[in-house]
Design a protein around this motif. Structure first.
Motif, PDB file in Angstrom:
ATOM      1  N   GLU A 107     -12.020  -4.303  10.318  1.00 55.63           N
ATOM      2  CA  GLU A 107     -12.075  -2.905  10.766  1.00 55.63           C
ATOM      3  C   GLU A 107     -11.974  -2.804  12.290  1.00 55.63           C
ATOM      4  OE1 GLU A 107     -15.237  -0.946   7.833  1.00 55.63           O
ATOM      5  OE2 GLU A 107     -15.448  -3.109   8.103  1.00 55.63           O
ATOM      6  N   GLU A 108     -12.696  -3.675  12.984  1.00 56.67           N
ATOM      7  CA  GLU A 108     -12.667  -3.670  14.446  1.00 56.67           C
ATOM      8  C   GLU A 108     -11.259  -3.983  14.961  1.00 56.67           C
ATOM      9  OE1 GLU A 108     -14.949  -5.897  18.176  1.00 56.67           O
ATOM     10  OE2 GLU A 108     -15.164  -6.651  16.132  1.00 56.67           O
ATOM     11  N   VAL A 109     -10.605  -4.939  14.334  1.00 54.09           N
ATOM     12  CA  VAL A 109      -9.265  -5.336  14.772  1.00 54.09           C
ATOM     13  C   VAL A 109      -8.257  -4.216  14.529  1.00 54.09           C
ATOM     14  CG1 VAL A 109      -7.343  -6.885  14.228  1.00 54.09           C
ATOM     15  CG2 VAL A 109      -9.638  -7.814  14.574  1.00 54.09           C
ATOM     16  N   LEU A 110      -8.324  -3.565  13.380  1.00 50.13           N
ATOM     17  CA  LEU A 110      -7.408  -2.466  13.097  1.00 50.13           C
ATOM     18  C   LEU A 110      -7.536  -1.359  14.137  1.00 50.13           C
ATOM     19  CD1 LEU A 110      -7.742  -2.142   9.212  1.00 50.13           C
ATOM     20  CD2 LEU A 110      -5.792  -3.055  10.485  1.00 50.13           C
ATOM     21  N   HIS A 111      -8.755  -1.044  14.511  1.00 51.65           N
ATOM     22  CA  HIS A 111      -8.952   0.018  15.492  1.00 51.65           C
ATOM     23  C   HIS A 111      -8.526  -0.424  16.892  1.00 51.65           C
ATOM     24  CE1 HIS A 111     -11.275   1.782  12.194  1.00 51.65           C
ATOM     25  NE2 HIS A 111     -10.945   2.916  12.760  1.00 51.65           N
ATOM     26  N   ALA A 112      -8.585  -1.722  17.172  1.00 49.17           N
ATOM     27  CA  ALA A 112      -8.075  -2.214  18.450  1.00 49.17           C
ATOM     28  C   ALA A 112      -6.557  -2.063  18.514  1.00 49.17           C
ATOM     29  CB  ALA A 112      -8.476  -3.677  18.646  1.00 49.17           C
ATOM     30  N   PHE A 113      -5.871  -2.365  17.413  1.00 47.77           N
ATOM     31  CA  PHE A 113      -4.421  -2.169  17.378  1.00 47.77           C
ATOM     32  C   PHE A 113      -4.078  -0.685  17.515  1.00 47.77           C
ATOM     33  CE2 PHE A 113      -4.107  -6.492  15.623  1.00 47.77           C
ATOM     34  CZ  PHE A 113      -2.954  -6.934  16.256  1.00 47.77           C
ATOM     35  N   ALA A 114      -4.818   0.170  16.814  1.00 45.58           N
ATOM     36  CA  ALA A 114      -4.559   1.606  16.906  1.00 45.58           C
ATOM     37  C   ALA A 114      -4.781   2.109  18.330  1.00 45.58           C
ATOM     38  CB  ALA A 114      -5.456   2.366  15.926  1.00 45.58           C
ATOM     39  N   ALA A 115      -5.825   1.608  18.992  1.00 45.71           N
ATOM     40  CA  ALA A 115      -6.106   2.018  20.367  1.00 45.71           C
ATOM     41  C   ALA A 115      -5.020   1.549  21.327  1.00 45.71           C
ATOM     42  CB  ALA A 115      -7.465   1.465  20.805  1.00 45.71           C
ATOM     43  N   ALA A 116      -4.319   0.472  20.957  1.00 47.94           N
ATOM     44  CA  ALA A 116      -3.219  -0.041  21.781  1.00 47.94           C
ATOM     45  C   ALA A 116      -1.881   0.590  21.397  1.00 47.94           C
ATOM     46  CB  ALA A 116      -3.144  -1.562  21.649  1.00 47.94           C
ATOM     47  N   ASP A 117      -1.934   1.658  20.601  1.00 45.36           N
ATOM     48  CA  ASP A 117      -0.750   2.439  20.222  1.00 45.36           C
ATOM     49  C   ASP A 117       0.197   1.702  19.275  1.00 45.36           C
ATOM     50  OD1 ASP A 117      -1.520   4.705  21.658  1.00 45.36           O
ATOM     51  OD2 ASP A 117      -0.635   3.936  23.504  1.00 45.36           O
ATOM     52  N   TRP A 118      -0.318   0.751  18.521  1.00 49.44           N
ATOM     53  CA  TRP A 118       0.473   0.171  17.447  1.00 49.44           C
ATOM     54  C   TRP A 118       0.408   1.104  16.242  1.00 49.44           C
ATOM     55  CZ3 TRP A 118       2.101  -5.285  16.513  1.00 49.44           C
ATOM     56  CH2 TRP A 118       2.183  -6.015  17.705  1.00 49.44           C
ATOM     57  N   ARG A 119       1.509   1.201  15.510  1.00 49.08           N
ATOM     58  CA  ARG A 119       1.509   1.954  14.255  1.00 49.08           C
ATOM     59  C   ARG A 119       1.199   0.982  13.130  1.00 49.08           C
ATOM     60  NH1 ARG A 119       6.045   6.164  13.280  1.00 49.08           N
ATOM     61  NH2 ARG A 119       4.285   7.189  12.281  1.00 49.08           N
ATOM     62  N   LEU A 120       0.327   1.396  12.223  1.00 47.47           N
ATOM     63  CA  LEU A 120      -0.193   0.504  11.196  1.00 47.47           C
ATOM     64  C   LEU A 120       0.277   0.933   9.807  1.00 47.47           C
ATOM     65  CD1 LEU A 120      -3.871   0.274  12.495  1.00 47.47           C
ATOM     66  CD2 LEU A 120      -1.966  -1.256  13.008  1.00 47.47           C
ATOM     67  N   GLY A 121       0.619  -0.048   8.992  1.00 47.24           N
ATOM     68  CA  GLY A 121       1.023   0.233   7.621  1.00 47.24           C
ATOM     69  C   GLY A 121       0.598  -0.893   6.700  1.00 47.24           C
ATOM     70  N   VAL A 122       0.581  -0.605   5.412  1.00 48.70           N
ATOM     71  CA  VAL A 122       0.189  -1.581   4.400  1.00 48.70           C
ATOM     72  C   VAL A 122       1.327  -1.735   3.401  1.00 48.70           C
ATOM     73  CG1 VAL A 122      -1.416  -2.069   2.503  1.00 48.70           C
ATOM     74  CG2 VAL A 122      -2.268  -1.088   4.644  1.00 48.70           C
ATOM     75  N   VAL A 123       1.657  -2.976   3.084  1.00 45.90           N
ATOM     76  CA  VAL A 123       2.643  -3.285   2.043  1.00 45.90           C
ATOM     77  C   VAL A 123       1.951  -4.201   1.049  1.00 45.90           C
ATOM     78  CG1 VAL A 123       4.858  -4.345   1.511  1.00 45.90           C
ATOM     79  CG2 VAL A 123       4.592  -3.030   3.619  1.00 45.90           C
ATOM     80  N   THR A 124       1.716  -3.705  -0.161  1.00 48.27           N
ATOM     81  CA  THR A 124       0.918  -4.419  -1.146  1.00 48.27           C
ATOM     82  C   THR A 124       1.568  -4.366  -2.519  1.00 48.27           C
ATOM     83  OG1 THR A 124      -1.252  -4.485  -2.253  1.00 48.27           O
ATOM     84  CG2 THR A 124      -0.457  -2.330  -1.545  1.00 48.27           C
ATOM     85  N   SER A 125       1.227  -5.340  -3.350  1.00 47.65           N
ATOM     86  CA  SER A 125       1.673  -5.328  -4.745  1.00 47.65           C
ATOM     87  C   SER A 125       0.613  -4.726  -5.655  1.00 47.65           C
ATOM     88  CB  SER A 125       2.007  -6.753  -5.208  1.00 47.65           C
ATOM     89  OG  SER A 125       3.121  -7.255  -4.494  1.00 47.65           O
ATOM     90  N   LYS A 126      -0.481  -4.254  -5.081  1.00 47.99           N
ATOM     91  CA  LYS A 126      -1.527  -3.598  -5.874  1.00 47.99           C
ATOM     92  C   LYS A 126      -1.144  -2.136  -6.086  1.00 47.99           C
ATOM     93  CE  LYS A 126      -5.787  -4.715  -5.036  1.00 47.99           C
ATOM     94  NZ  LYS A 126      -6.059  -5.397  -6.323  1.00 47.99           N
ATOM     95  N   PRO A 127      -1.234  -1.623  -7.323  1.00 49.14           N
ATOM     96  CA  PRO A 127      -0.921  -0.210  -7.563  1.00 49.14           C
ATOM     97  C   PRO A 127      -1.744   0.709  -6.667  1.00 49.14           C
ATOM     98  CG  PRO A 127      -1.125  -1.387  -9.639  1.00 49.14           C
ATOM     99  CD  PRO A 127      -1.574  -2.338  -8.563  1.00 49.14           C
ATOM    100  N   LEU A 128      -1.144   1.820  -6.275  1.00 44.98           N
ATOM    101  CA  LEU A 128      -1.762   2.697  -5.286  1.00 44.98           C
ATOM    102  C   LEU A 128      -3.101   3.254  -5.749  1.00 44.98           C
ATOM    103  CD1 LEU A 128      -1.394   3.932  -2.501  1.00 44.98           C
ATOM    104  CD2 LEU A 128      -0.206   5.853  -3.573  1.00 44.98           C
ATOM    105  N   ASP A 129      -3.248   3.517  -7.060  1.00 46.85           N
ATOM    106  CA  ASP A 129      -4.509   4.089  -7.525  1.00 46.85           C
ATOM    107  C   ASP A 129      -5.674   3.121  -7.352  1.00 46.85           C
ATOM    108  OD1 ASP A 129      -3.584   2.355  -9.484  1.00 46.85           O
ATOM    109  OD2 ASP A 129      -4.270   3.579 -11.157  1.00 46.85           O
ATOM    110  N   ARG A 130      -5.391   1.810  -7.305  1.00 50.28           N
ATOM    111  CA  ARG A 130      -6.442   0.822  -7.047  1.00 50.28           C
ATOM    112  C   ARG A 130      -6.510   0.435  -5.580  1.00 50.28           C
ATOM    113  NH1 ARG A 130      -4.202  -2.923 -11.050  1.00 50.28           N
ATOM    114  NH2 ARG A 130      -4.985  -4.588  -9.714  1.00 50.28           N
ATOM    115  N   ALA A 131      -5.396   0.567  -4.870  1.00 53.23           N
ATOM    116  CA  ALA A 131      -5.380   0.209  -3.449  1.00 53.23           C
ATOM    117  C   ALA A 131      -6.033   1.281  -2.580  1.00 53.23           C
ATOM    118  CB  ALA A 131      -3.944  -0.024  -2.991  1.00 53.23           C
ATOM    119  N   ALA A 132      -5.816   2.545  -2.916  1.00 51.29           N
ATOM    120  CA  ALA A 132      -6.273   3.637  -2.052  1.00 51.29           C
ATOM    121  C   ALA A 132      -7.776   3.616  -1.785  1.00 51.29           C
ATOM    122  CB  ALA A 132      -5.846   4.982  -2.647  1.00 51.29           C
TER     123      ALA A 132
END
Length: 238
Positions: A107-132
């Motif tokens: 969580e801390e790392v994701l927010h550090a990337f967001a604060a540095a203006d990186w755009r974040l996305g997830v690519v997963t093989s888990k169905p969205l209803d279980r991933a969300a």
């Protein structure tokens, strides 16, 4: 005959030089084994499959193929009736979902990337209803989430990564994908996207050895991101 006045168009703004165009960096991440430790959930779900369908294949054989679409895994394991097995697996996964936990520091790392203006996305093989629900726990503003059920093929095909980049109007050259399985690495290679292997995940890095992050915090060093403080964001864009 009096001269006619011809309106003069306003001058066009000067075109930006290539060096003036700032490329926004994109960080795409796998879910299972990278963001969230879901192995206990998957073990419980596979145990339910074994009991309900009389299957004696150990979980480790299933785990070797993580990252591929479920039906692809069933085919590789030579198991018939994939749809019924998937129903059992899904129901057991949902029941065991409280066992899933974000990896330490994610969580801390994701927010550090967001604060540095990186755009974040997830690519997963888990169905969205279980991933969300799992992604919502991270409190991070993911700009895109690509999961099975939409257009394109699943990993190791490059389709989900390329579709995520289309969502973000970004080029492969500006993106990095963090995964933990060979299919993640192969999908990144075929998409022309830089790859980083998550050593805390479930798979081996393979050969030739890619860039390896030993921990989530190590991603900041590998991708040259300063550790800035950023406010936590409740929920996500899911």
């Amino acid at each position: 005959m009096p001269a006619q006045h011809v309106p003069v168009a306003a001058p066009l703004p000067p075109r930006k030089k290539m060096e003036d165009v700032v490329t926004q960096h994109v960080l795409l991440l796998d879910l299972d084994g990278v963001l969230v430790d879901t192995r206990p959930v998957m073990q419980e779900a596979w145990r339910a499959v074994q009991q309900s369908h009389g299957i004696d294949l150990p979980f480790e054989m299933y785990e070797q193929h993580l990252g591929r679409p479920f039906n692809d895994i069933m085919e590789r394991l030579e198991l018939a009736d994939a749809d019924r097995i998937h129903e059992t697996y899904t129901a057991a996964s949902q029941a065991a979902s409280p066992l899933a936990r974000p990896f330490e520091g994610v969580e801390e790392v994701l927010h550090a990337f967001a604060a540095a203006d990186w755009r974040l996305g997830v690519v997963t093989s888990k169905p969205l209803d279980r991933a969300a629900p799992l992604l919502a726990q991270l409190g991070c503003p993911f700009a895109t989430v690509r999961a099975p059920g939409g257009p394109g093929r699943g990993k190791p095909a490059p389709d989900p990564l390329l579709l995520a980049l289309v969502d973000l109007a970004a080029d492969p050259a500006s993106a990095t994908y963090v995964g933990d399985m060979e299919v993640d690495r192969e999908a990144a290679r075929r998409a022309g996207v830089s790859y980083v292997h998550a050593a805390w995940g479930y798979g081996a890095p393979g050969t030739p050895e890619p860039r390896i992050a030993q921990s989530p915090v190590d991603l900041l060093r590998l991708l040259d991101v300063s550790k800035k403080s950023a406010p936590l964001i409740e929920g996500s864009l899911l």
